[in-house]
Enzyme design. Structure first.
Site, PDB file in Angstrom:
ATOM      1  N   SER A  11      37.742  37.881  45.513  1.00 37.20           N
ATOM      2  CA  SER A  11      38.550  36.710  45.224  1.00 37.20           C
ATOM      3  C   SER A  11      39.072  35.818  46.485  1.00 37.20           C
ATOM      4  O   SER A  11      39.697  36.427  47.133  1.00 37.20           O
ATOM      5  CB  SER A  11      39.938  37.123  44.375  1.00 37.20           C
ATOM      6  OG  SER A  11      40.842  35.993  44.505  1.00 37.20           O
ATOM      7  N   HIS A  36      35.049  34.749  43.306  1.00 44.94           N
ATOM      8  CA  HIS A  36      35.921  34.499  42.030  1.00 44.94           C
ATOM      9  C   HIS A  36      36.797  33.719  42.715  1.00 44.94           C
ATOM     10  O   HIS A  36      37.573  33.720  43.576  1.00 44.94           O
ATOM     11  CB  HIS A  36      36.795  36.071  42.084  1.00 44.94           C
ATOM     12  CG  HIS A  36      37.721  35.988  40.846  1.00 44.94           C
ATOM     13  ND1 HIS A  36      37.427  36.500  39.679  1.00 44.94           N
ATOM     14  CD2 HIS A  36      39.165  35.988  40.879  1.00 44.94           C
ATOM     15  CE1 HIS A  36      38.441  36.253  38.866  1.00 44.94           C
ATOM     16  NE2 HIS A  36      39.442  36.194  39.662  1.00 44.94           N
ATOM     17  N   ASP A  38      40.541  31.777  41.987  1.00 38.14           N
ATOM     18  CA  ASP A  38      41.674  31.966  41.083  1.00 38.14           C
ATOM     19  C   ASP A  38      42.359  30.513  40.997  1.00 38.14           C
ATOM     20  O   ASP A  38      42.993  30.232  42.131  1.00 38.14           O
ATOM     21  CB  ASP A  38      42.616  32.970  41.721  1.00 38.14           C
ATOM     22  CG  ASP A  38      42.182  34.487  41.260  1.00 38.14           C
ATOM     23  OD1 ASP A  38      41.939  34.794  40.184  1.00 38.14           O
ATOM     24  OD2 ASP A  38      41.905  35.198  42.309  1.00 38.14           O
ATOM     25  N   MET A  40      45.552  28.394  39.667  1.00 35.05           N
ATOM     26  CA  MET A  40      46.749  28.588  39.228  1.00 35.05           C
ATOM     27  C   MET A  40      47.615  27.358  39.221  1.00 35.05           C
ATOM     28  O   MET A  40      47.486  26.468  40.233  1.00 35.05           O
ATOM     29  CB  MET A  40      47.551  29.650  40.284  1.00 35.05           C
ATOM     30  CG  MET A  40      46.964  30.883  40.293  1.00 35.05           C
ATOM     31  SD  MET A  40      47.882  32.062  41.388  1.00 35.05           S
ATOM     32  CE  MET A  40      46.786  33.367  41.619  1.00 35.05           C
ATOM     33  N   HIS A  69      38.821  31.612  37.334  1.00 31.51           N
ATOM     34  CA  HIS A  69      39.682  32.305  36.668  1.00 31.51           C
ATOM     35  C   HIS A  69      40.798  31.357  36.352  1.00 31.51           C
ATOM     36  O   HIS A  69      41.503  31.176  37.366  1.00 31.51           O
ATOM     37  CB  HIS A  69      39.867  33.711  37.268  1.00 31.51           C
ATOM     38  CG  HIS A  69      41.109  34.424  36.553  1.00 31.51           C
ATOM     39  ND1 HIS A  69      41.700  35.592  37.131  1.00 31.51           N
ATOM     40  CD2 HIS A  69      41.667  34.298  35.249  1.00 31.51           C
ATOM     41  CE1 HIS A  69      42.679  35.806  36.230  1.00 31.51           C
ATOM     42  NE2 HIS A  69      42.585  35.298  35.174  1.00 31.51           N
ATOM     43  N   MET A  71      44.261  30.519  35.448  1.00 27.00           N
ATOM     44  CA  MET A  71      45.605  30.757  34.962  1.00 27.00           C
ATOM     45  C   MET A  71      46.328  29.901  34.935  1.00 27.00           C
ATOM     46  O   MET A  71      47.092  29.404  35.974  1.00 27.00           O
ATOM     47  CB  MET A  71      45.949  31.821  36.075  1.00 27.00           C
ATOM     48  CG  MET A  71      45.378  33.070  36.019  1.00 27.00           C
ATOM     49  SD  MET A  71      45.733  34.052  37.624  1.00 27.00           S
ATOM     50  CE  MET A  71      44.355  33.418  38.499  1.00 27.00           C
ATOM     51  N   MET A 142      43.300  42.028  33.093  1.00 28.48           N
ATOM     52  CA  MET A 142      44.326  41.903  34.300  1.00 28.48           C
ATOM     53  C   MET A 142      44.929  43.539  34.652  1.00 28.48           C
ATOM     54  O   MET A 142      45.426  43.887  33.706  1.00 28.48           O
ATOM     55  CB  MET A 142      45.455  40.809  33.952  1.00 28.48           C
ATOM     56  CG  MET A 142      44.962  39.561  34.286  1.00 28.48           C
ATOM     57  SD  MET A 142      44.032  38.720  35.810  1.00 28.48           S
ATOM     58  CE  MET A 142      45.384  39.420  37.046  1.00 28.48           C
ATOM     59  N   ASP A 175      40.524  42.927  37.138  1.00 31.43           N
ATOM     60  CA  ASP A 175      41.005  42.092  38.447  1.00 31.43           C
ATOM     61  C   ASP A 175      42.576  42.496  38.561  1.00 31.43           C
ATOM     62  O   ASP A 175      43.502  42.144  38.048  1.00 31.43           O
ATOM     63  CB  ASP A 175      41.208  40.402  37.815  1.00 31.43           C
ATOM     64  CG  ASP A 175      41.465  39.624  38.806  1.00 31.43           C
ATOM     65  OD1 ASP A 175      41.855  39.870  39.909  1.00 31.43           O
ATOM     66  OD2 ASP A 175      41.499  38.587  38.481  1.00 31.43           O
TER      67      ASP A 175
END
Ligand code: DX5
Ligand code: ZN
Length: 218
Positions: A11, A36, A38, A40, A69, A71, A142, A175
């Protein structure tokens, strides 16, 4: 010994954001299978990270496929941006999704040959995602509360992984808090793909760190 190769997705949340090209090249050279990413939004999780513009820039600088991913509270609103950014997997959270939304997202991703991942938080029971499984290519479990890298693995998720393994034929990705100590536990319970942020990026030797994670499958 596992028959299938255990997939490692470092990540970039734990990378140095001032030199992402160098960081991504370093994990590519070190043997990573995926990058990966992330994403957010400061609403779904109490942190803001990177968006589709940075994702698109990373895509131009690496041969590795992007495992994105989301979020975020509104994955549908931003879906086209992440499709156009060159994602190969797009994962959305079940906590912000209903079945009709998942069907809509799956139909759109299929057109672009992008895999759909469904994620769920440690506190969300497996029963919440059962109805989505028929549309998911991947489930991302998660193993920390989403929002930050460098947290400790929550062993309470292990039974969820093994119960999921019995009912889901696709890829199971885990993850949060993955290290050489926790990787064997999640693999023994059925994980196919491991996300690791701080364990890989903070390692002195990233190739060795990735190799150690990969050996969790043996
Ligand atoms: C947490 C993110 C994870 C995180 C993993 O919200 O989804 O991908 O960056 O970081 P580590 O491996 O440090 O727990
Ligand atoms: Zn993640």
């Amino acid at each position: 010994m596992r028959k299938k190769k255990l997939l490692i997705a470092p990540s970039i949340l734990s990378a140095d954001f001032s030199c992402l090209e160098k960081e991504v090249n370093s994990i590519q050279k070190a043997g990573a299978d995926w990058v990966h990413v992330d994403v957010m939004d400061g609403h779904f999780v109490p942190n803001i990270s990177i968006g589709s513009a940075v994702t698109a820039s990373i895509k131009k600088r690496t041969k590795l496929p992007l495992d994105v991913h989301l979020m975020i509270d509104d994955p549908w609103f931003y879906l086209d941006d992440f499709i156009n950014a060159g994602s190969s997997i797009i994962t959305v959270h079940c906590e912000v999704s209903c079945l009709s939304l998942i069907k809509k997202i799956k139909a759109k991703l299929d057109k672009h040959k992008i895999m759909l991942g469904i994620s769920f938080n440690p506190a969300t029971p497996l029963s919440k995602i059962k109805k989505f499984l028929a549309y998911a290519d991947l489930v991302l479990v998660m193993s920390v509360n989403p929002g930050f890298g460098g947290q400790s693995f929550m062993p309470g998720v292990l039974p969820k992984i093994s119960r999921l393994r019995k009912i889901f034929k696709g890829i199971i990705e885990v993850d949060g808090g993955i290290t050489d100590q926790t990787a064997p536990l999640v693999v023994a319970n059925g994980a196919d793909m491991l996300v690791a942020g701080s364990y890989v990026f903070k390692a002195k030797n990233r190739a060795r760190a990735i190799e150690r994670l990969r050996n969790a499958g043996n």
